[in-house]
Design an enzyme around this catalytic site. Structure first.
Site, PDB file in Angstrom:
ATOM      1  N   VAL A 187       0.862  -1.179   0.000  1.00 18.81           N
ATOM      2  CA  VAL A 187       0.000   0.000   0.000  1.00 18.81           C
ATOM      3  C   VAL A 187       0.900   1.230   0.000  1.00 18.81           C
ATOM      4  O   VAL A 187       1.920   1.250   0.695  1.00 18.81           O
ATOM      5  CB  VAL A 187      -0.896   0.011   1.258  1.00 18.81           C
ATOM      6  CG1 VAL A 187      -1.857   1.180   1.218  1.00 18.81           C
ATOM      7  CG2 VAL A 187      -1.651  -1.299   1.381  1.00 18.81           C
ATOM      8  N   GLU A 188       0.517   2.242  -0.742  1.00 19.42           N
ATOM      9  CA  GLU A 188       1.433   3.350  -0.993  1.00 19.42           C
ATOM     10  C   GLU A 188       1.965   4.044   0.261  1.00 19.42           C
ATOM     11  O   GLU A 188       3.083   4.528   0.267  1.00 19.42           O
ATOM     12  CB  GLU A 188       0.792   4.397  -1.905  1.00 19.42           C
ATOM     13  CG  GLU A 188      -0.356   5.130  -1.237  1.00 19.42           C
ATOM     14  CD  GLU A 188      -0.912   6.270  -2.077  1.00 19.42           C
ATOM     15  OE1 GLU A 188      -0.934   6.136  -3.302  1.00 19.42           O
ATOM     16  OE2 GLU A 188      -1.332   7.280  -1.502  1.00 19.42           O
ATOM     17  N   SER A 189       1.196   4.097   1.319  1.00 19.88           N
ATOM     18  CA  SER A 189       1.613   4.858   2.495  1.00 19.88           C
ATOM     19  C   SER A 189       2.852   4.269   3.175  1.00 19.88           C
ATOM     20  O   SER A 189       3.456   4.919   4.017  1.00 19.88           O
ATOM     21  CB  SER A 189       0.482   4.911   3.516  1.00 19.88           C
ATOM     22  OG  SER A 189      -0.754   5.046   2.878  1.00 19.88           O
ATOM     23  N   ILE A 195      -6.738   3.885   1.931  1.00 21.26           N
ATOM     24  CA  ILE A 195      -5.361   3.425   1.949  1.00 21.26           C
ATOM     25  C   ILE A 195      -4.640   3.889   3.206  1.00 21.26           C
ATOM     26  O   ILE A 195      -3.546   3.467   3.485  1.00 21.26           O
ATOM     27  CB  ILE A 195      -4.555   3.914   0.728  1.00 21.26           C
ATOM     28  CG1 ILE A 195      -4.766   5.407   0.559  1.00 21.26           C
ATOM     29  CG2 ILE A 195      -4.873   3.136  -0.511  1.00 21.26           C
ATOM     30  CD1 ILE A 195      -3.573   6.067  -0.019  1.00 21.26           C
TER      31      ILE A 195
END
Lengths: 313, 261, 313, 261
Positions: D52-54, D68
């Site tokens: 996940v981008e975070s 997200i």
């Protein structure tokens, strides 16, 4: 997920090959992956290219064993209390024209791993400029660097260094789980970038812990399992270098090693025999790293090194 | 000679410590530099932040570590991180006030060589190479060099420039593309203190060590050292300074030979 | 060392100025530095340029308060359970031509902070290529990017993005000591790069702990004190967004905020009044963030959010 | 229609889950994608790694997170790190097998728009912008797009290309400099499944949803969709699949409307 736990012997057999480029953890007298290094010598993997900021003891002993073709390093420094800094095997082989060295500096070298880990072809660097690091290319290198003009500040030079993506990274850490999630304590030096830039990764560790434990506080996991191919449990696996919070370096053994390597450099045939005897006694005649640990002083010595670390921190 | 007996290296370290100001960020290497910065912290500069290339920020040093990777150097740090964090995010970013470097050769432009003596491909002696020295020389605002003063060490031109001083003249660094193009550089030896003559980018004599003559300095230097009309003498060490070194920082006497001045 | 502890009001007064470029922590509904954001509105610091990957609520409310000239972002996304993702104030101001936006994407934006934190003029990036992110420049920007050829692979294009070095970074974390050593839990998003790239840094935190504690395990310190200028202790300081392991986001309040912002966009004068009333009630009429916390439901609400986080993790 | 009642979104998610193989690294966004990947993990692909981008790597998801940045998405992760670690050191490095993206418009080359409707400087509607979508579209080996099938959404040309599909033809990505120049792209709607015709780089019909006709698809698509001679029909959901979604992954029914197919 499948467990990645295996012996040092299995890990080297599966992931190190003749001609491989191999990156190493370790800064001077801390954190070198010696158990895996010994196994490479026993399995005689040759024509290796070694990469790292401070390659220290693993490079020197692999060079002394005649297995290294080239090093790309910032330095090869083993220096500590009365121990000369330059690895003597490295000095000997280079001076005798048997070893290729591409000299970098630490910021340039870690920038190369940084480019590698991010899938970039190069990384800008603002050091090395004006030094002979840029003047002398290694014979094998087509293009060691490129200098371009800063598009946002015409006239300003910016150095670009090419990405480094070793075939294999070998690192020693404190703890890992069976999937390969690895926890490092103390400074991490170049481990994060090196590991993520490499195609395969062997993690040796002091202790294997459960995934239950690593996943309780995933902020502490230095390397997540997706990068890791082999997990080797080897307590005292970085001896004679130290593992932070576990045991101190073994100054006496390090000095003895450097004396043998110095003899090989300076005392001709008898000196070279002395170095060969070291390799025979401490590496080649040992079936495993545990045999080596017996020979360097066994339980009593190991407990002493543990105690010394307690006093230091 | 003063009333108190001291070793040459002790005075070199004390002099170096005086070039560090309170609140500064100091990039330390191994050996005498770490004694100098610890002494500064224990005297006039308690709020100095030490950074070390392996990834250590702001350790609270008690005993002098023996290597940049000695576990002692991590003692009660503010951050134990990575080499990139220190060399890129602190040093290359321009946050380091003082950096210590050294080498087997130093030339008239204060360039340093820690790579080879002789030809690069067929050297007489191979040394470990740059490590963090080149980036420190490239990016620190001020450079301190503590070194023994020997004729073979103070050469006209380094066989190999590992860490740039002024390269080949006052604009040598600028022409090479180094942003920190006119850093102050101070060389502290057992005979004298030198700094950079800004007109030529060459080393000039700044101070003499006590009881040393200009002739002695010149005799032990292979290049033509710039000698200003007036040259001061370095202060003698105080008892406090010596006691701090001997009793608190290096009680085992690891860093100091037994020769007394 | 001197303590850097101060109130939100002091921190904003000392470090935020009209026309400043300001970077923010926060991803959607987690970790936004709302206490400091409210204080900026109360002190009416104007003509701000905001920078971040996901600027979310702090950007939207500062835009709604009329204090923002320009945003450089990857997104402004507040989306959550039934709450529309786009910040409605941002939409309103942009559609009405009152706000400049430089659109980036998250990898490009964090690469800009990465260049900034390393003292580099630019960073290579391999995304954005082929998209309209490169087609549309913001009116103010002279050179949004540069494309060069890869010196190690002629014919391959490499995008260069310029470094971003905000005047101030404002981040909310779990714990910090009085010198500014800050510990983040959960994902760190862009905080490490943003903080190290910024000229001044305000850290707001849930709890101040002692340096004795931070220095016991310095591997956990996300931001060392050398980057930090102000430490503001404000429990529930990221409300209505969440602070990981401390409290969940306040969905009801977030929805109410977006309803007011939507009204301002769609319902003309009365809608704009509704938004102004929100600002008046929850920000301008509060002396401190504690007054705000009373208004959004006080102790009872806060304990409920704490409990919700426990159920989530 | 099958014997079991199901919602359109349920079947879309089930179809998407079949495009994920065991052992792969999947970059997930919010909403239906996270349901699809969790379903894949609970059926044929237990060893999928979610990123996940975070900064989240390998969470063990139980309930579907709502954003997200929802704290739920961090549950028992292998690593909680930074956005750079995920977007640069995993995604840009080329390690992501499958990436989910979406947008307000999708055009015949599978380009996506999540930035503006209308003129960029004077838009009719402003959307949040790229976020992580552009890098996912640039670097993942395979792209999955789950979207409602509406005429206004399936446009001939996006008003703004936020996330590149094939841009303007089979070599559009190559010409733009994208390394992952011929990714597989699968679009799953409530009417059909589409993929890329490699000769033209345009979307072609791959499968129809049960009881949907080609005419319905064409009517709801503003561009000329390539229709191959033979088009299969998507399998009906099994009871096991529906139960997993309804009882384990989304017991609150957050992601699914009440409309039944």
């Amino acid at each position: 997920m499948n467990s990645k736990i295996m012996t040092a012997s299995e890990a080297v057999e599966r992931f190190i090959f003749d001609g491989a480029s191999v990156g190493f953890s370790g800064q001077n007298v801390v954190g070198a992956p010696m158990a895996i290094t010994h196994e490479i010598i026993r399995q005689k993997k040759k024509n290796l290219t070694l990469l790292g900021c401070n390659l220290s003891l693993p490079a020197d002993i692999l060079i002394g064993a005649g297995l290294v073709r080239k090093c790309e390093w910032g330095t090869c420094n083993i220096g500590y209390r009365g121990i000369p800094s330059m690895g003597y095997s490295a000095r000997k082989y280079y001076q005798e024209g048997k070893l290729e060295i591409e000299d970098y500096e630490h910021l340039g070298m870690v920038s190369r791993f940084l480019a590698g880990e991010m899938g970039l072809p190069f990384m800008p660097v603002m050091s090395s400029l004006g030094s002979d690091i840029l003047k002398y290319k290694a014979p094998s290198t087509e293009k060691k660097f490129e200098i371009i003009e800063n598009p946002w500040n015409p006239g300003e030079k910016v150095l670009l260094m090419p990405a480094a993506t070793p075939d294999v990274a070998i690192v020693h850490v404190q703890r890992a789980d069976e999937m390969g999630d690895a926890i490092m304590e103390g400074f991490t030096a170049t481990i994060p970038e090196l590991v993520r830039a490499s195609k395969k990764v062997i993690v040796s560790c002091e202790e294997i812990i459960s995934s239950e434990e690593t996943r309780n506080y995933p902020e502490m996991t230095t390397i997540p399992y997706i990068y890791v191919d082999a997990v080797v449990e080897q307590p005292w696996g970085s001896h004679p270098t130290a593992t932070y919070r576990y045991y101190d370096c073994d100054v006496e053994h390090l000095r003895m090693y450097q004396e043998c390597a110095e003899a090989a450099l300076k005392e001709g045939k008898s000196g070279m025999q002395k170095y060969q005897d070291y390799l025979q006694e401490y590496v080649l005649s040992c079936d495993t790293f545990n045999d080596y640990l017996e020979k360097i002083g066994g339980v009593k010595k190991l407990m002493e090194l543990k105690q010394r670390m307690r006093e230091v921190i | 000679m003063g009333d108190i007996a001291y070793k040459k290296e002790e005075l070199m370290v004390i002099e170096a410590s005086k070039h560090i100001n309170d609140g500064e960020i100091v990039f330390t290497g191994i050996g005498l530099p770490v004694v100098a910065v610890t002494l500064a912290q224990k005297t006039h500069a308690p709020n100095v932040t030490v950074v070390v290339e392996s990834g250590v920020v702001g350790p609270q040093l008690k005993l002098a570590p023996l290597s940049i990777a000695d576990s002692k150097i991590m003692r009660r740090a503010a951050r134990l991180g990575s080499l990139r964090e220190v060399l890129a995010c602190i040093l290359q970013r321009g946050m380091v006030d003082v950096g210590f470097i050294g080498g087997a050769q130093i030339d008239q432009y204060a360039n340093l060589n820690s790579t080879v003596i002789g030809d690069y491909y067929k050297p007489k002696v191979r040394f470990p190479g740059s490590g963090g020295a080149n980036p420190i020389a490239s990016h620190a605002k001020r450079l301190l060099i503590i070194t023994p003063h020997q004729k073979r060490r103070f050469v006209k031109k380094c066989d190999y420039i590992t860490s740039p001083g002024y390269i080949d003249g006052p604009y040598g660094r600028k022409n090479a593309g180094l942003r920190m193009w006119n850093p102050s550089i101070t060389v502290i030896t057992d005979l004298c203190v030198m700094d950079i003559d800004s007109a030529s980018g060459k080393l000039q004599l700044a101070k003499l060590m006590p009881d040393v003559t200009i002739e002695q300095v010149v005799e032990n230097t292979s290049f033509e050292l710039i000698i200003p009309p007036k040259v001061d003498v370095v202060d003698l060490p105080t008892e406090t300074e010596l006691n701090l070194i001997r009793k608190e920082i290096d009680p085992e006497g690891i860093y100091f030979s037994n020769k007394q001045n």
